[in-house]
Design an enzyme around this catalytic site. Structure first.
Site, short mmCIF file in Angstrom:
data_model
loop_
_atom_site.label_atom_id
_atom_site.label_comp_id
_atom_site.label_asym_id
_atom_site.label_seq_id
_atom_site.Cartn_x
_atom_site.Cartn_y
_atom_site.Cartn_z
N HIS A 174 0.90 -1.24 0.19
CA HIS A 174 0.05 -0.01 0.05
C HIS A 174 0.70 1.05 0.10
CE1 HIS A 174 -4.23 -1.42 0.42
NE2 HIS A 174 -3.57 -2.73 0.86
N THR A 175 2.08 1.04 -0.16
CA THR A 175 3.04 2.41 -0.25
C THR A 175 3.03 2.79 -1.62
OG1 THR A 175 4.67 0.77 -0.65
CG2 THR A 175 4.48 1.54 1.51
N GLY B 268 -7.45 -13.65 -7.16
CA GLY B 268 -7.64 -13.37 -6.05
C GLY B 268 -6.62 -13.99 -4.98
N LEU C 207 -1.49 -12.37 -6.26
CA LEU C 207 -0.31 -12.17 -7.27
C LEU C 207 -0.48 -11.45 -8.29
CD1 LEU C 207 0.26 -16.21 -6.75
CD2 LEU C 207 1.33 -14.27 -5.55
N ASP D 209 2.46 -3.31 -9.43
CA ASP D 209 2.04 -4.53 -10.17
C ASP D 209 2.67 -4.62 -11.53
OD1 ASP D 209 1.16 -5.09 -7.71
OD2 ASP D 209 -0.92 -5.16 -8.22
#
Length: 396
Positions: free
Chosen positions: A39-40, A136, A139, A186
């Site tokens: 979450h950074t 889900g 990954l 990601d």
């Protein structure tokens, strides 16, 4: 007995059910595991993900009618859009595109804009997708389909975009076409992966460095313990956490939480309500843990990073409150069985944990996780090894 087809073969087979046209080629992109830095990314901070061996594959063939058509083994009903309609396809929230198809069609939409291409100058395409990235599980199956699509379109439409630009295309598709408010970690990990290395990303400047992991030389494996608890980035808790971070940054007078240090936390605690303060504290301390992990990997190697992984999980559990009992069970069981470190990975509220494990203990840690789940009445987790691998590109 006939062996099951690989995902690459499934994509090619599926394409043949769509068209008699000759395949133009095959592309793929990996999912990713995040070693540390959760979450950074949307707080303009630091992350350290790596591409994994599990990939989404796409096979493509040209069409002469100005249509882009997509189909997947997960949903064999083709979704088609005229090229001329692509530039405005996602201007309205009620665009009517199924969620899975919004990923590849969103990439096409964003790629045309990024390259400044004229839809009339592009060729229609059939794109058939198959994947072995667990959905889900945290990954990033989404980044894998985005990266595979972006790589294929860049080649077939000769857009000339860089890997980083293609990562930005994927992020825009996910944010605006799909409606999931994710950062760019990601997509960068999927596009820029390298074997036995992680990608250290500064999410503000988008500068990247490849960091050798050295897992093989150290006799280590990274286990994924997929809890089977599903989550969705486009709804609920993820949005709330992002809003809390933005509120905290505004209240503290900084552009993003990236701009705070540990020394700012007493002021933050005095100014903010308890929940917002804990959200801020996670981001500030997690950024520090990423920087420390990069330094330790370079100076001492992977055997020395376990404590940082454990601290990261505690912060996500207690301050950011994105863990769930199954994730905590996975982490606790792995550590008891001899893992050097373990933490939940991904957006949270389900998905998977990772555990850094000596190779000799791999089976023991996996068995311990399965037993712990059984003892608590949870469905059995799916436990498997991920290997730092190459990024997106053309395969054939």
């Amino acid at each position: 007995m006939t062996e099951p087809q690989t995902a690459a073969a499934q994509a090619t087979t599926l394409l043949r059910t769509l068209t008699d046209a000759a395949a133009e080629g095959a592309w793929s992109a990996p999912g990713r595991a995040n070693l540390i830095g959760e979450h950074t990314d949307y707080n303009e901070g630091f992350v350290l993900p790596f591409a994994i061996q599990h990939r989404t594959h796409v096979a493509a063939a040209r069409r002469a009618d100005g249509v882009v058509r997509v189909v997947s083994t997960f949903d064999p009903i083709p979704v088609e859009v005229r090229l001329d309609d692509l530039p405005t396809l996602f201007d309205r929230p009620d665009h009517g595109i199924p969620e899975w198809a919004a990923y590849p069609l969103g990439v096409a939409w964003a790629a045309i804009a990024a390259a400044g291409a004229a839809p009339g100058a592009l060729t229609g395409l059939d794109l058939a997708f198959a994947s072995d990235v667990a959905i889900g599980a945290g990954l990033s199956s989404s980044a894998a389909i985005e990266g595979a699509t972006a790589s294929a379109l860049d080649d077939l439409w000769m857009l000339g975009l860089t890997p980083l630009a293609l990562a930005q295309v994927g992020r825009r598709a996910e944010n605006e076409a799909v409606g999931a408010p994710t950062g760019i970690m990601d997509q960068v990990a999927s596009m820029l992966g390298r074997p036995d290395a992680a990608t250290f990303l500064d999410c503000r400047t988008l500068e990247t460095q490849s960091v050798d992991l050295g897992f093989d030389a150290a006799g280590l494996r990274l286990l994924v313990i997929d809890t089977g608890v599903s989550h969705s980035h486009a709804t609920g808790g993820y949005r709330e956490r992002r809003a809390s971070c933005e509120f905290g940054a505004a209240a503290l007078g900084v552009p993003a939480l990236r701009d705070l240090t540990i020394d700012d936390l007493p002021r933050a605690e005095a100014l903010l309500d308890d929940v917002t303060f804990r959200r801020v504290r996670h981001i500030v301390t997690e950024n520090d843990r990423v920087l420390d992990t990069v330094q330790i990997l370079r100076e001492r190697g992977p055997l020395a990073i376990g404590g940082l992984l454990v601290a990261s999980h505690a912060s996500m559990r207690d301050d950011f409150e994105i863990s769930v009992p199954e994730l905590d069970t996975a982490v606790e069981a792995a550590l008891r069985a001899g893992a050097l470190g373990a933490r939940m990975t991904g957006g949270g509220f389900g998905g998977a944990a990772i555990a850094l494990v000596p190779d000799a203990l791999r089976d023991a840690v996996a068995d311990a996780a399965v037993q712990a789940f059984a003892d608590r009445g949870y469905a059995a987790p799916h436990v498997f090894t991920v290997t730092p691998s190459r990024g997106a590109g053309r395969d054939a």
